[in-house]
Design a protein around this motif. Structure first.
Motif, PDB file in Angstrom:
ATOM      1  N   THR A  46       0.837  -1.196   0.000  1.00 52.39           N
ATOM      2  CA  THR A  46       0.000   0.000   0.000  1.00 52.39           C
ATOM      3  C   THR A  46       0.872   1.246   0.000  1.00 52.39           C
ATOM      4  OG1 THR A  46      -1.739  -1.161   1.185  1.00 52.39           O
ATOM      5  CG2 THR A  46      -1.780   1.240   1.293  1.00 52.39           C
ATOM      6  N   ALA A  47       1.890   1.260   0.817  1.00 54.43           N
ATOM      7  CA  ALA A  47       2.772   2.429   0.888  1.00 54.43           C
ATOM      8  C   ALA A  47       3.417   2.729  -0.464  1.00 54.43           C
ATOM      9  CB  ALA A  47       3.842   2.204   1.951  1.00 54.43           C
ATOM     10  N   LEU A  48       3.826   1.685  -1.157  1.00 58.06           N
ATOM     11  CA  LEU A  48       4.452   1.869  -2.472  1.00 58.06           C
ATOM     12  C   LEU A  48       3.445   2.421  -3.480  1.00 58.06           C
ATOM     13  CD1 LEU A  48       7.127   1.472  -3.990  1.00 58.06           C
ATOM     14  CD2 LEU A  48       6.369  -0.836  -4.534  1.00 58.06           C
ATOM     15  N   MET A  49       2.225   1.889  -3.470  1.00 59.88           N
ATOM     16  CA  MET A  49       1.194   2.376  -4.398  1.00 59.88           C
ATOM     17  C   MET A  49       0.812   3.822  -4.092  1.00 59.88           C
ATOM     18  SD  MET A  49       0.468   0.159  -6.726  1.00 59.88           S
ATOM     19  CE  MET A  49      -1.204   0.332  -7.322  1.00 59.88           C
ATOM     20  N   VAL A  50       0.657   4.160  -2.825  1.00 60.01           N
ATOM     21  CA  VAL A  50       0.287   5.527  -2.443  1.00 60.01           C
ATOM     22  C   VAL A  50       1.397   6.498  -2.838  1.00 60.01           C
ATOM     23  CG1 VAL A  50      -0.148   7.038  -0.453  1.00 60.01           C
ATOM     24  CG2 VAL A  50      -1.306   4.840  -0.634  1.00 60.01           C
ATOM     25  N   ALA A  51       2.636   6.122  -2.579  1.00 63.56           N
ATOM     26  CA  ALA A  51       3.758   6.978  -2.957  1.00 63.56           C
ATOM     27  C   ALA A  51       3.809   7.174  -4.463  1.00 63.56           C
ATOM     28  CB  ALA A  51       5.068   6.374  -2.450  1.00 63.56           C
ATOM     29  N   THR A  52       3.517   6.122  -5.215  1.00 59.56           N
ATOM     30  CA  THR A  52       3.547   6.225  -6.676  1.00 59.56           C
ATOM     31  C   THR A  52       2.433   7.124  -7.178  1.00 59.56           C
ATOM     32  OG1 THR A  52       4.541   4.038  -6.838  1.00 59.56           O
ATOM     33  CG2 THR A  52       3.510   4.905  -8.822  1.00 59.56           C
ATOM     34  N   ARG A  53       1.237   7.015  -6.607  1.00 57.60           N
ATOM     35  CA  ARG A  53       0.115   7.857  -7.032  1.00 57.60           C
ATOM     36  C   ARG A  53       0.408   9.339  -6.822  1.00 57.60           C
ATOM     37  NH1 ARG A  53      -4.820   4.201  -4.693  1.00 57.60           N
ATOM     38  NH2 ARG A  53      -4.824   2.712  -6.393  1.00 57.60           N
ATOM     39  N   SER A  54       1.203   9.656  -5.791  1.00 65.05           N
ATOM     40  CA  SER A  54       1.517  11.068  -5.542  1.00 65.05           C
ATOM     41  C   SER A  54       2.861  11.480  -6.128  1.00 65.05           C
ATOM     42  CB  SER A  54       1.464  11.352  -4.043  1.00 65.05           C
ATOM     43  OG  SER A  54       2.428  10.587  -3.360  1.00 65.05           O
ATOM     44  N   ASP A  55       3.450  10.627  -6.961  1.00 68.55           N
ATOM     45  CA  ASP A  55       4.713  10.937  -7.619  1.00 68.55           C
ATOM     46  C   ASP A  55       4.514  12.165  -8.520  1.00 68.55           C
ATOM     47  OD1 ASP A  55       6.588  10.611 -10.130  1.00 68.55           O
ATOM     48  OD2 ASP A  55       7.504   9.436  -8.524  1.00 68.55           O
ATOM     49  N   PRO A  56       5.452  13.112  -8.519  1.00 73.06           N
ATOM     50  CA  PRO A  56       5.316  14.305  -9.361  1.00 73.06           C
ATOM     51  C   PRO A  56       5.109  13.983 -10.839  1.00 73.06           C
ATOM     52  CG  PRO A  56       7.117  14.592  -7.800  1.00 73.06           C
ATOM     53  CD  PRO A  56       6.637  13.174  -7.657  1.00 73.06           C
ATOM     54  N   ALA A  57       5.744  12.940 -11.347  1.00 70.99           N
ATOM     55  CA  ALA A  57       5.580  12.586 -12.763  1.00 70.99           C
ATOM     56  C   ALA A  57       4.162  12.095 -13.047  1.00 70.99           C
ATOM     57  CB  ALA A  57       6.590  11.524 -13.175  1.00 70.99           C
ATOM     58  N   VAL A  58       3.553  11.409 -12.100  1.00 75.41           N
ATOM     59  CA  VAL A  58       2.175  10.930 -12.265  1.00 75.41           C
ATOM     60  C   VAL A  58       1.210  12.099 -12.153  1.00 75.41           C
ATOM     61  CG1 VAL A  58       0.382   9.455 -11.271  1.00 75.41           C
ATOM     62  CG2 VAL A  58       2.717   8.602 -11.476  1.00 75.41           C
ATOM     63  N   GLU A  59       1.440  12.963 -11.173  1.00 75.62           N
ATOM     64  CA  GLU A  59       0.559  14.116 -10.988  1.00 75.62           C
ATOM     65  C   GLU A  59       0.676  15.116 -12.131  1.00 75.62           C
ATOM     66  OE1 GLU A  59       1.449  15.538  -7.033  1.00 75.62           O
ATOM     67  OE2 GLU A  59      -0.031  14.173  -6.170  1.00 75.62           O
ATOM     68  N   ALA A  60       1.798  15.119 -12.852  1.00 80.67           N
ATOM     69  CA  ALA A  60       2.000  16.053 -13.956  1.00 80.67           C
ATOM     70  C   ALA A  60       1.308  15.621 -15.242  1.00 80.67           C
ATOM     71  CB  ALA A  60       3.497  16.229 -14.215  1.00 80.67           C
ATOM     72  N   VAL A  61       0.764  14.402 -15.284  1.00 82.29           N
ATOM     73  CA  VAL A  61       0.073  13.937 -16.486  1.00 82.29           C
ATOM     74  C   VAL A  61      -1.186  14.785 -16.663  1.00 82.29           C
ATOM     75  CG1 VAL A  61      -1.100  11.989 -17.571  1.00 82.29           C
ATOM     76  CG2 VAL A  61       0.962  11.594 -16.233  1.00 82.29           C
ATOM     77  N   PRO A  62      -1.350  15.419 -17.829  1.00 78.19           N
ATOM     78  CA  PRO A  62      -2.520  16.287 -18.037  1.00 78.19           C
ATOM     79  C   PRO A  62      -3.831  15.513 -17.958  1.00 78.19           C
ATOM     80  CG  PRO A  62      -0.976  16.416 -19.889  1.00 78.19           C
ATOM     81  CD  PRO A  62      -0.481  15.353 -18.981  1.00 78.19           C
ATOM     82  N   GLU A  63      -4.880  16.185 -17.536  1.00 77.48           N
ATOM     83  CA  GLU A  63      -6.191  15.544 -17.413  1.00 77.48           C
ATOM     84  C   GLU A  63      -6.679  14.967 -18.731  1.00 77.48           C
ATOM     85  OE1 GLU A  63      -9.406  17.348 -15.297  1.00 77.48           O
ATOM     86  OE2 GLU A  63      -8.029  18.321 -13.908  1.00 77.48           O
ATOM     87  N   GLU A  64      -6.324  15.610 -19.823  1.00 77.64           N
ATOM     88  CA  GLU A  64      -6.797  15.150 -21.131  1.00 77.64           C
ATOM     89  C   GLU A  64      -5.947  14.005 -21.697  1.00 77.64           C
ATOM     90  OE1 GLU A  64      -4.036  18.651 -21.682  1.00 77.64           O
ATOM     91  OE2 GLU A  64      -5.807  18.298 -20.462  1.00 77.64           O
ATOM     92  N   ALA A  65      -4.957  13.546 -20.942  1.00 74.98           N
ATOM     93  CA  ALA A  65      -4.096  12.444 -21.399  1.00 74.98           C
ATOM     94  C   ALA A  65      -4.919  11.158 -21.516  1.00 74.98           C
ATOM     95  CB  ALA A  65      -2.943  12.236 -20.424  1.00 74.98           C
ATOM     96  N   SER A  66      -4.498  10.309 -22.420  1.00 76.71           N
ATOM     97  CA  SER A  66      -5.179   9.029 -22.623  1.00 76.71           C
ATOM     98  C   SER A  66      -4.854   8.073 -21.475  1.00 76.71           C
ATOM     99  CB  SER A  66      -4.727   8.400 -23.945  1.00 76.71           C
ATOM    100  OG  SER A  66      -3.363   8.010 -23.852  1.00 76.71           O
TER     101      SER A  66
END
Length: 145
Positions: free
Chosen positions: A28-48
């Protein structure tokens, strides 16, 4: 039955013949950390969905990969994992697919199982009840001038 591995030890995963990676347990800790990763958060909303999957897989792999065998530079010399090398490795389609199937999907399948709803009996609305109140009177339409 869900079996728990109480050792939480890293495991080796074969991605293709001759290529294997040592990965942290998918916690869980690894998944939560990944979800809040700057590269993941930087994906635009309109991305596929595909673009989101690649960004998530790269961020997860950067956190999870501890070591590997069978991976080298352009001259065939073995190299150690680095963020850039991990991203490049996941650019190889069969590797990306194997990483998704052997590592990521196992965690997501468990998440899907806990979020599943029971099917409605006898049709799509048989088990459902209305949540919206009926309108009191018809809505007014705009006048044309």
């Amino acid at each position: 039955m869900l079996t728990l591995d109480l050792t939480n030890a890293p495991r080796w995963h074969d991605l293709t013949p001759g290529v294997r990676v040592q990965l942290r347990p998918l916690t869980t800790a690894l998944m939560v950390a990944t979800r809040s990763d700057p590269a993941v958060e930087a994906v635009p909303e309109e991305a596929s969905d595909e673009e989101r999957a690649v960004a998530f897989a790269r961020a997860l792999a950067r956190r999870a990969v501890l070591g590997w065998d069978g991976i080298g530079d352009a001259d065939g010399n073995p190299i150690d994992p680095s963020p850039e090398a991990i991203d490049t490795l996941l650019d190889v389609w069969p590797i990306f697919e194997a990483f998704q199937l052997t590592y990521v999907s196992k965690g997501l399948l468990l998440e899907q199982e806990k979020n599943a709803s029971a099917p409605s009996p006898n049709g799509p609305s048989a088990g459902a009840s209305g949540t919206a109140k009926p309108a009191r009177k018809p809505a007014r339409t705009a006048r044309r001038g």
